[in-house]
Design an enzyme around this catalytic site. Structure first.
Site, PDB file in Angstrom:
ATOM      1  N   VAL A  12       0.835  -1.206   0.000  1.00  0.00           N
ATOM      2  CA  VAL A  12       0.000   0.000   0.000  1.00  0.00           C
ATOM      3  C   VAL A  12       0.873   1.261   0.000  1.00  0.00           C
ATOM      4  O   VAL A  12       0.623   2.212  -0.759  1.00  0.00           O
ATOM      5  CB  VAL A  12      -0.973   0.001   1.204  1.00  0.00           C
ATOM      6  CG1 VAL A  12      -1.832   1.255   1.194  1.00  0.00           C
ATOM      7  CG2 VAL A  12      -1.858  -1.237   1.169  1.00  0.00           C
ATOM      8  N   LYS A 100      -6.886  -1.243   9.602  1.00  0.00           N
ATOM      9  CA  LYS A 100      -8.166  -1.523  10.282  1.00  0.00           C
ATOM     10  C   LYS A 100      -7.975  -2.081  11.680  1.00  0.00           C
ATOM     11  O   LYS A 100      -8.805  -1.862  12.569  1.00  0.00           O
ATOM     12  CB  LYS A 100      -9.032  -2.487   9.469  1.00  0.00           C
ATOM     13  CG  LYS A 100      -8.393  -3.831   9.191  1.00  0.00           C
ATOM     14  CD  LYS A 100      -8.254  -4.069   7.736  1.00  0.00           C
ATOM     15  CE  LYS A 100      -7.147  -5.043   7.471  1.00  0.00           C
ATOM     16  NZ  LYS A 100      -6.763  -5.136   6.098  1.00  0.00           N
ATOM     17  N   GLU A 124     -10.356   6.083   5.528  1.00  0.00           N
ATOM     18  CA  GLU A 124     -11.248   5.586   4.464  1.00  0.00           C
ATOM     19  C   GLU A 124     -10.799   4.224   3.945  1.00  0.00           C
ATOM     20  O   GLU A 124     -11.622   3.346   3.637  1.00  0.00           O
ATOM     21  CB  GLU A 124     -11.272   6.601   3.312  1.00  0.00           C
ATOM     22  CG  GLU A 124     -12.166   6.239   2.165  1.00  0.00           C
ATOM     23  CD  GLU A 124     -13.628   6.155   2.559  1.00  0.00           C
ATOM     24  OE1 GLU A 124     -14.234   7.172   2.864  1.00  0.00           O
ATOM     25  OE2 GLU A 124     -14.173   5.024   2.571  1.00  0.00           O
ATOM     26  N   GLY A 129     -11.200  -1.249   1.187  1.00  0.00           N
ATOM     27  CA  GLY A 129     -10.108  -0.834   0.296  1.00  0.00           C
ATOM     28  C   GLY A 129     -10.444   0.436  -0.444  1.00  0.00           C
ATOM     29  O   GLY A 129     -10.581   1.506   0.156  1.00  0.00           O
ATOM     30  N   GLY A 182      -1.614 -14.108  -4.924  1.00  0.00           N
ATOM     31  CA  GLY A 182      -1.222 -12.988  -4.065  1.00  0.00           C
ATOM     32  C   GLY A 182      -2.394 -12.359  -3.325  1.00  0.00           C
ATOM     33  O   GLY A 182      -2.247 -11.305  -2.709  1.00  0.00           O
ATOM     34  N   LYS A 200     -13.415  -4.858  10.444  1.00  0.00           N
ATOM     35  CA  LYS A 200     -14.055  -3.880   9.555  1.00  0.00           C
ATOM     36  C   LYS A 200     -15.503  -3.602   9.987  1.00  0.00           C
ATOM     37  O   LYS A 200     -15.940  -2.451   9.980  1.00  0.00           O
ATOM     38  CB  LYS A 200     -14.003  -4.390   8.112  1.00  0.00           C
ATOM     39  CG  LYS A 200     -12.558  -4.396   7.563  1.00  0.00           C
ATOM     40  CD  LYS A 200     -12.469  -5.152   6.257  1.00  0.00           C
ATOM     41  CE  LYS A 200     -11.068  -5.120   5.685  1.00  0.00           C
ATOM     42  NZ  LYS A 200     -10.890  -6.067   4.566  1.00  0.00           N
TER      43      LYS A 200
HETATM   44  N1  HSE Z   1      -6.887  -9.337   3.436  1.00  0.00           N
HETATM   45  C1  HSE Z   1      -7.860  -8.333   3.140  1.00  0.00           C
HETATM   46  C2  HSE Z   1      -8.907  -8.915   2.180  1.00  0.00           C
HETATM   47  C3  HSE Z   1      -7.176  -7.139   2.555  1.00  0.00           C
HETATM   48  O1  HSE Z   1      -8.697 -10.019   1.659  1.00  0.00           O
HETATM   49  O2  HSE Z   1      -9.945  -8.303   1.972  1.00  0.00           O
HETATM   50  C4  HSE Z   1      -7.905  -5.845   2.689  1.00  0.00           C
HETATM   51  O3  HSE Z   1      -8.206  -5.504   4.001  1.00  0.00           O
END
Ligand code: HSE
Length: 416
Positions: A12, A100, A124, A129, A182, A200
């Site tokens: 990121v 988060k 945000e 994401g 990935g 979340k």
């Molecule tokens: N590991 C998280 C997902 C990444 O797969 O959504 C984003 O928070």
């Protein structure tokens, strides 16, 4: 010109630096000022990076630099991100994060410091994401009492379930596929056990209902026990299995849960596939509104982080009043008191005896049959709605039935 620092030069962080450079001109136009990255904090070496002249291993280079007014924290994890964020805010620097875990654990305290200092702590990118959801909840939907949020908040598990549904891959094969692409970490526990989605939904709950919600107390189940047989039964029911995070107001309590659910194909979240996320919000004025997009990845997440930075540049002298209060009492409703309908699958020889027994235990159940050699010795059914407390009692009774050899699955059902 506004100078910023980026803490964490992983996926990121490097995306944030790239977007700021690549879109410099349009960002300058929207923010009203140029934004440049002055420092990047990371303990690793990046000898090949074009940004290596900006790298530092010493956080003091950022904290003691009065020219840096905004710090982007994209390190992940609680420590040292918590200590660094607190220090930056106390030093009067705005902070933007995608973290988060930190927001869910210490958001109330960090937001209070930001308010006190008349600066901002923006996050945000921490949920969904690249999908705008924090700002819409806090601003565009501010006129509404939020009644309920249902979301697919984890891309990795949604990808795995999609592979199981579409390609008939087993959980293990789909996980390996996600790791090769990935999407899933080498240690995928936070995703597949539901903890990521839980953090979340804790953030969305706190934002919607104004009080800290302890993510550790949210009932959380992952997808590790979902089998291909479950997926096939769901299909027979005209439904799909999704990992659903839910939060809703129940009197003066909040009911939050993360669990796999069988949802009808017509449900707005049923068509959300692959690594996509979606959040369905029910407000008293707007009704249902859904946010959909890429919930993870370098550039979608960087998009949300940089948008927060731009917002801060435009409003550099004021706190934006995102706030929820610390909360010592447990705000969460007891899951045992909540109602659900359940899909139950058991191994049995004498099927007629099972039909009679489960109808006695649950009331009239709907039985589901699929043509599959692996399920010939099974009975599968959907119960009427019951309290979770009753389910536990009923499961204990089913286990004692001589006609039932084993309970294979129990999955909540959204009847739609
Ligand atoms: N590991 C998280 C997902 C990444 O797969 O959504 C984003 O928070």
């Amino acid at each position: 010109m506004v100078k910023i620092a980026v803490m964490g030069f992983g996926v990121v962080g490097s995306g944030v630096v790239d977007v700021i450079k690549k879109n410099a001109e349009s960002i300058r136009r929207k923010a009203g000022k140029s934004i440049i990255v002055k420092h990047i904090l990371d303990i690793r070496e990046f000898p090949e990076s074009l940004e290596r002249h900006l790298l530092t291993k010493n956080v003091d280079d950022i904290m003691n630099d009065d020219e840096v007014s905004i710090v982007v924290e994209v390190m992940g994890g609680v420590e040292p991100a918590y200590a660094f964020t607190k220090r930056a805010l106390l030093a009067g620097k705005h902070v933007v994060t995608s973290n988060k875990e930190l927001v869910a654990a210490h958001g109330a305290e960090l937001l209070a410091i930001a308010k006190e200092k008349n600066i901002n702590y923006f996050f945000e990118a921490s949920v969904g994401g690249g999908i705008p959801i924090i700002r819409p909840l806090n601003q565009c939907l501010a006129a509404n009492e939020i009644a309920e949020i249902n979301g697919i908040l984890n891309g990795t598990t949604n990808y795995i379930l999609t592979q199981m549904i579409r390609k008939g891959q087993s959980f293990e094969d789909a996980l390996q596929d996600a790791q090769e692409k990935g999407y899933a970490e080498r240690n995928p526990a936070a995703d597949v056990e539901g903890h990521d989605a839980c953090r979340k939904i804790a953030i969305l709950s706190a934002l919607s209902f104004g009080k800290h919600v302890d993510s550790e107390k949210i009932h959380t189940e992952g997808i590790t026990k979902i089998s291909l047989e479950d997926v096939e039964y769901a299909e027979e029911m005209g439904s799909v299995i999704k990992l659903i995070a839910v939060s809703k107001k129940l009197g003066d309590k909040v009911f939050a849960r993360v669990s796999p659910m069988i949802i009808p194909r017509e449900h707005p979240l049923a068509g959300v596939e692959d690594v996509f996320n979606a959040i369905l919000v029910k407000g008293d004025a707007i009704g249902d509104v859904m946010f959909y997009g890429r919930g993870a990845g370098k550039f979608p997440t960087a998009s949300a982080v940089v948008a927060d930075v731009i917002d801060i540049v435009k409003n550099i002298d004021r706190n934006n009043r995102i706030i929820w209060s610390k909360n010592d009492e447990n705000l969460l409703a007891d899951i045992k008191e909540t109602m659900a309908s359940y899909f139950v699958r058991v191994k049995a020889d004498d099927k007629t005896a099972v039909y009679n027994s489960v109808n006695k235990i649950f009331g009239d159940c709907s039985f589901i049959t699929i043509e599959n050699s692996k399920t010939q010795d099974e009975v599968a059914f959907v119960t009427p709605e019951h309290k979770e407390a009753y389910l536990q009692e009923a499961v204990a009774r089913i286990k004692k039935l001589s006609c039932v050899h084993a309970i294979c699955s129990i999955i909540r059902v959204e009847k739609g």
